[in-house]
Design a protein around this motif. Structure first.
Motif, PDB file in Angstrom:
ATOM      1  N   GLU A 144       0.841  -1.200   0.000  1.00 52.79           N
ATOM      2  CA  GLU A 144       0.000   0.000   0.000  1.00 52.79           C
ATOM      3  C   GLU A 144       0.874   1.247   0.000  1.00 52.79           C
ATOM      4  OE1 GLU A 144      -4.197  -1.117   2.291  1.00 52.79           O
ATOM      5  OE2 GLU A 144      -2.713   0.161   3.252  1.00 52.79           O
ATOM      6  N   MET A 145       0.397   2.288  -0.672  1.00 57.58           N
ATOM      7  CA  MET A 145       1.101   3.567  -0.710  1.00 57.58           C
ATOM      8  C   MET A 145       0.099   4.696  -0.617  1.00 57.58           C
ATOM      9  SD  MET A 145       3.670   2.779  -3.873  1.00 57.58           S
ATOM     10  CE  MET A 145       4.647   1.284  -3.909  1.00 57.58           C
ATOM     11  N   LYS A 146       0.558   5.818  -0.057  1.00 53.61           N
ATOM     12  CA  LYS A 146      -0.263   7.034  -0.003  1.00 53.61           C
ATOM     13  C   LYS A 146       0.382   8.075  -0.909  1.00 53.61           C
ATOM     14  CE  LYS A 146      -1.675   8.434   4.023  1.00 53.61           C
ATOM     15  NZ  LYS A 146      -1.605   8.858   5.441  1.00 53.61           N
ATOM     16  N   ILE A 147      -0.408   8.614  -1.838  1.00 58.51           N
ATOM     17  CA  ILE A 147       0.076   9.665  -2.724  1.00 58.51           C
ATOM     18  C   ILE A 147      -0.871  10.857  -2.649  1.00 58.51           C
ATOM     19  CG2 ILE A 147       1.292   8.128  -4.306  1.00 58.51           C
ATOM     20  CD1 ILE A 147      -1.086   8.232  -6.164  1.00 58.51           C
ATOM     21  N   LYS A 148      -0.322  12.051  -2.789  1.00 62.60           N
ATOM     22  CA  LYS A 148      -1.126  13.269  -2.727  1.00 62.60           C
ATOM     23  C   LYS A 148      -1.585  13.624  -4.137  1.00 62.60           C
ATOM     24  CE  LYS A 148      -0.296  16.483   0.309  1.00 62.60           C
ATOM     25  NZ  LYS A 148       0.282  17.640   1.052  1.00 62.60           N
ATOM     26  N   VAL A 149      -2.908  13.696  -4.321  1.00 56.98           N
ATOM     27  CA  VAL A 149      -3.495  13.992  -5.627  1.00 56.98           C
ATOM     28  C   VAL A 149      -4.582  15.055  -5.451  1.00 56.98           C
ATOM     29  CG1 VAL A 149      -3.024  11.715  -6.587  1.00 56.98           C
ATOM     30  CG2 VAL A 149      -5.172  12.113  -5.387  1.00 56.98           C
ATOM     31  N   PHE A 150      -5.002  15.647  -6.566  1.00 53.12           N
ATOM     32  CA  PHE A 150      -6.095  16.630  -6.538  1.00 53.12           C
ATOM     33  C   PHE A 150      -7.409  15.870  -6.522  1.00 53.12           C
ATOM     34  CE2 PHE A 150      -8.857  19.982  -8.208  1.00 53.12           C
ATOM     35  CZ  PHE A 150      -8.440  21.040  -7.410  1.00 53.12           C
ATOM     36  N   LEU A 151      -8.068  15.902  -5.361  1.00 51.43           N
ATOM     37  CA  LEU A 151      -9.247  15.073  -5.128  1.00 51.43           C
ATOM     38  C   LEU A 151     -10.305  15.896  -4.404  1.00 51.43           C
ATOM     39  CD1 LEU A 151     -10.166  12.058  -5.382  1.00 51.43           C
ATOM     40  CD2 LEU A 151      -9.278  11.725  -3.083  1.00 51.43           C
ATOM     41  N   ARG A 152     -11.529  15.903  -4.934  1.00 52.94           N
ATOM     42  CA  ARG A 152     -12.641  16.649  -4.343  1.00 52.94           C
ATOM     43  C   ARG A 152     -12.289  18.123  -4.152  1.00 52.94           C
ATOM     44  NH1 ARG A 152     -12.732  11.595  -1.833  1.00 52.94           N
ATOM     45  NH2 ARG A 152     -11.314  12.342  -0.223  1.00 52.94           N
ATOM     46  N   ASN A 153     -11.746  18.731  -5.213  1.00 57.28           N
ATOM     47  CA  ASN A 153     -11.423  20.160  -5.267  1.00 57.28           C
ATOM     48  C   ASN A 153     -10.334  20.584  -4.285  1.00 57.28           C
ATOM     49  OD1 ASN A 153     -12.823  21.132  -7.397  1.00 57.28           O
ATOM     50  ND2 ASN A 153     -14.550  21.916  -6.233  1.00 57.28           N
ATOM     51  N   THR A 154      -9.511  19.662  -3.854  1.00 57.67           N
ATOM     52  CA  THR A 154      -8.387  20.014  -2.988  1.00 57.67           C
ATOM     53  C   THR A 154      -7.291  18.961  -3.139  1.00 57.67           C
ATOM     54  OG1 THR A 154      -7.733  20.617  -0.736  1.00 57.67           O
ATOM     55  CG2 THR A 154      -9.247  18.755  -0.971  1.00 57.67           C
ATOM     56  N   TRP A 155      -6.118  19.271  -2.611  1.00 56.72           N
ATOM     57  CA  TRP A 155      -5.015  18.320  -2.638  1.00 56.72           C
ATOM     58  C   TRP A 155      -5.087  17.471  -1.373  1.00 56.72           C
ATOM     59  CZ3 TRP A 155      -1.806  17.604  -6.730  1.00 56.72           C
ATOM     60  CH2 TRP A 155      -1.840  18.576  -7.728  1.00 56.72           C
ATOM     61  N   ASP A 156      -5.292  16.169  -1.552  1.00 55.18           N
ATOM     62  CA  ASP A 156      -5.494  15.283  -0.410  1.00 55.18           C
ATOM     63  C   ASP A 156      -4.764  13.965  -0.644  1.00 55.18           C
ATOM     64  OD1 ASP A 156      -6.357  14.415   2.005  1.00 55.18           O
ATOM     65  OD2 ASP A 156      -8.492  14.352   1.512  1.00 55.18           O
ATOM     66  N   TRP A 157      -4.557  13.226   0.450  1.00 51.55           N
ATOM     67  CA  TRP A 157      -3.869  11.943   0.375  1.00 51.55           C
ATOM     68  C   TRP A 157      -4.835  10.852  -0.071  1.00 51.55           C
ATOM     69  CZ3 TRP A 157       1.281  11.421   0.784  1.00 51.55           C
ATOM     70  CH2 TRP A 157       1.983  12.456   1.383  1.00 51.55           C
ATOM     71  N   LEU A 158      -4.346   9.965  -0.923  1.00 51.27           N
ATOM     72  CA  LEU A 158      -5.138   8.840  -1.420  1.00 51.27           C
ATOM     73  C   LEU A 158      -4.317   7.567  -1.229  1.00 51.27           C
ATOM     74  CD1 LEU A 158      -7.652   7.789  -3.059  1.00 51.27           C
ATOM     75  CD2 LEU A 158      -6.233   8.072  -5.096  1.00 51.27           C
ATOM     76  N   THR A 159      -4.916   6.573  -0.594  1.00 54.24           N
ATOM     77  CA  THR A 159      -4.245   5.286  -0.390  1.00 54.24           C
ATOM     78  C   THR A 159      -4.521   4.376  -1.578  1.00 54.24           C
ATOM     79  OG1 THR A 159      -4.487   5.497   2.015  1.00 54.24           O
ATOM     80  CG2 THR A 159      -4.009   3.309   1.142  1.00 54.24           C
ATOM     81  N   VAL A 160      -3.461   3.870  -2.192  1.00 54.80           N
ATOM     82  CA  VAL A 160      -3.601   2.993  -3.358  1.00 54.80           C
ATOM     83  C   VAL A 160      -2.902   1.674  -3.071  1.00 54.80           C
ATOM     84  CG1 VAL A 160      -3.743   4.910  -4.985  1.00 54.80           C
ATOM     85  CG2 VAL A 160      -1.504   3.934  -4.456  1.00 54.80           C
ATOM     86  N   ARG A 161      -3.426   0.619  -3.664  1.00 55.20           N
ATOM     87  CA  ARG A 161      -2.821  -0.706  -3.552  1.00 55.20           C
ATOM     88  C   ARG A 161      -2.062  -1.022  -4.844  1.00 55.20           C
ATOM     89  NH1 ARG A 161      -3.649  -3.900   0.533  1.00 55.20           N
ATOM     90  NH2 ARG A 161      -2.971  -5.705  -0.704  1.00 55.20           N
ATOM     91  N   VAL A 162      -0.956  -1.723  -4.698  1.00 59.25           N
ATOM     92  CA  VAL A 162      -0.138  -2.108  -5.853  1.00 59.25           C
ATOM     93  C   VAL A 162       0.003  -3.624  -5.876  1.00 59.25           C
ATOM     94  CG1 VAL A 162       1.114   0.062  -5.919  1.00 59.25           C
ATOM     95  CG2 VAL A 162       1.982  -1.804  -4.505  1.00 59.25           C
ATOM     96  N   ARG A 163       0.464  -4.127  -6.985  1.00 58.80           N
ATOM     97  CA  ARG A 163       0.588  -5.579  -7.134  1.00 58.80           C
ATOM     98  C   ARG A 163       1.678  -6.155  -6.235  1.00 58.80           C
ATOM     99  NH1 ARG A 163       0.621  -6.676 -13.575  1.00 58.80           N
ATOM    100  NH2 ARG A 163       2.557  -5.501 -13.333  1.00 58.80           N
ATOM    101  N   LYS A 164       1.375  -7.301  -5.648  1.00 57.23           N
ATOM    102  CA  LYS A 164       2.332  -7.971  -4.767  1.00 57.23           C
ATOM    103  C   LYS A 164       3.595  -8.368  -5.531  1.00 57.23           C
ATOM    104  CE  LYS A 164       2.685 -11.960  -1.646  1.00 57.23           C
ATOM    105  NZ  LYS A 164       3.858 -12.584  -2.293  1.00 57.23           N
ATOM    106  N   SER A 165       3.443  -8.832  -6.783  1.00 59.42           N
ATOM    107  CA  SER A 165       4.599  -9.280  -7.562  1.00 59.42           C
ATOM    108  C   SER A 165       5.573  -8.132  -7.827  1.00 59.42           C
ATOM    109  CB  SER A 165       4.130  -9.887  -8.884  1.00 59.42           C
ATOM    110  OG  SER A 165       3.377  -8.937  -9.625  1.00 59.42           O
TER     111      SER A 165
END
Length: 445
Positions: A144-165
């Motif tokens: 899992e990683m957290k990246i800051k993106v433009f979300l809901r009209n503001t810059w906020d953290w978003l948690t994303v999942r990546v492939r295990k391999s």
């Protein structure tokens, strides 16, 4: 020397959510390009990149110490724009404007009668934002990683999942390398985080007379012909990479495209994708084969021909020449060889296949010599030999001749070239030239 490699980690479950972030970043780069163009006469006064970046930031970003700015529209249009991303956009804009101004100066210096079109104004194009650590990117879990993106009209953290391999590969293969800030990238309909890795490798300075090299002749009939050589002309090994099954599959894929085009179907993306995939597989297997042989003999260097494939292709082999990925093979081998501490060298390609390795002169090849295959050739003395193998001998010989003469003082070099005239012109050097040169070196010693 420093080596850089990139590994792409696929982001799962998200597709359209990053579009606004990338669009906003590109709009910021376009805005800053305009600022740089307007203020270029002041920016160019300094050569330091950091000073230029600070100057542009001072022009468009308001702070407590800098309340009055010349371009206040930036803060209004890009509200709460992350500081690291803003500086990244400034560096991107400065680079594009610098390239544009350089091209413009070169264009103005050319003759108006022969120069081409005036360079177009720079644009952001397909740039992607970097996710700088701690402020734009954090590793929140193993997968899992957290990246800051433009979300809901503001810059906020978003948690994303990546492939295990992907993460297991990085943890297993890249632990000894320095992991740099990832870049958000889109390929097709999927999004990735591209992780750059940096490592430092020291290449050995082995004396040329103690080196073992691989002389590689890349071909369009046989994928690669490799000769393992020493400086005295001794051949330690000969290896051939033919890949008949892959070349048959490529020919079949190309024939299917031809058949479709004969029936008026000129857009065949699926057929072309298959042909390109087979072609890439041939290149990858060829590079692996070369590196396996290099590791087997613990080679100090790998010598390739300097192949210039620009210009129009002619003859019956022109389609194979268009599909020939020799530069891609050399690029892959270069990356792998440097990681193992091996050097890469390129020699003059003129006449390597045309001249016989024994110094008997120009060869006759294939039908010209009444031979059943183009891979065979006939020397002027009547000897029949493998043409690619003869070329690989010449490639390795030209490497050793160049390096040997380069290491000598000018007076000794000129004396040797007088005794072995073929050594003075690299496009006429063959394996027999190396033998004669070594005989003179031994005699002089």
């Amino acid at each position: 020397m420093k080596l850089f490699s990139t590994y792409s980690v696929k982001i799962q479950h998200y597709n359209h959510i990053f579009k606004e972030t990338v669009s906003l970043y590109r709009a910021a780069v376009d805005f800053l390009i305009g600022v740089c163009l307007d203020e270029w006469s002041n920016i160019i006064l300094t050569d330091q990149k950091l000073v230029r970046q600070q100057y542009v930031e001072h022009l468009c970003h308001q702070t407590k110490d800098n309340p009055e700015v010349k371009y206040p529209a930036f803060d209004r249009k890009f509200y709460k724009f992350p500081s690291y991303l803003r500086r990244s956009a400034i560096s991107e804009a400065l680079g594009k404007v610098y390239s544009y101004q350089s091209n413009l100066i070169n264009w103005e210096a050319e003759d108006p009668k022969v120069r081409g079109r005036k360079p177009s104004f720079p644009k952001a194009g397909y740039v992607y934002p970097s996710m700088y650590r701690t402020v734009m990117y954090e590793q929140s879990g193993d997968y899992e990683m957290k990246i800051k993106v433009f979300l809901r009209n503001t810059w906020d953290w978003l948690t994303v999942r990546v492939r295990k391999s992907d993460m297991d590969y990085i943890n297993h293969r890249c632990t000894s390398r320095k992991k740099c800030a990832p870049t958000l990238q889109k390929r097709g309909k999927e999004w990735f985080l591209d992780f750059p890795f940096e490592e430092t490798v020291k290449l050995p300075d082995t004396n040329v007379f103690n080196q073992t090299i691989l002389a590689v002749d890349l071909g369009i009939n046989a994928a690669a012909t490799v000769s393992v050589m020493r400086a005295d002309g001794t051949i330690l090994g000969r290896h051939f990479c033919r890949l008949p099954k892959e070349y048959d599959s490529l020919t079949h894929a190309i024939n299917r495209i031809k058949k479709a085009q004969q029936h008026g179907n000129h857009r065949t993306p699926r057929l072309w994708a298959r042909a390109k995939g087979i072609n890439r597989d041939i290149a990858v297997k060829t590079a692996h084969f070369i590196m396996d042989v290099a590791a087997l003999y613990n080679a100090d260097a790998i010598a390739f021909e300097h192949l210039d494939l620009t210009g129009r292709k002619r003859g019956s082999k022109k389609q194979r020449l268009h599909l020939w990925r020799s530069q891609y093979v050399q690029s892959m081998v270069t990356d792998k060889a440097h990681r193992l501490g091996m050097r890469i060298s390129h020699i003059c390609a003129w006449g390597t296949s045309r001249l016989a390795y024994d110094g008997s002169g120009r060869i006759l090849r294939g039908k010209e010599a009444e031979l059943p295959t183009y891979s065979l050739c006939r020397f002027q003395n009547g000897k029949v030999y493998n043409c690619d193998l003869s070329a690989s001998y010449n490639i390795g010989s030209r490497y050793f001749i160049r390096e040997s003469l380069k290491s000598l003082p000018a007076r000794e070099r000129l004396a040797l070239e007088a005794k072995v005239p073929q050594a003075a012109k690299r496009s006429t050097c063959t394996w027999s030239t190396l033998i004669n040169l070594n005989a003179e070196l031994v005699h002089a010693a």
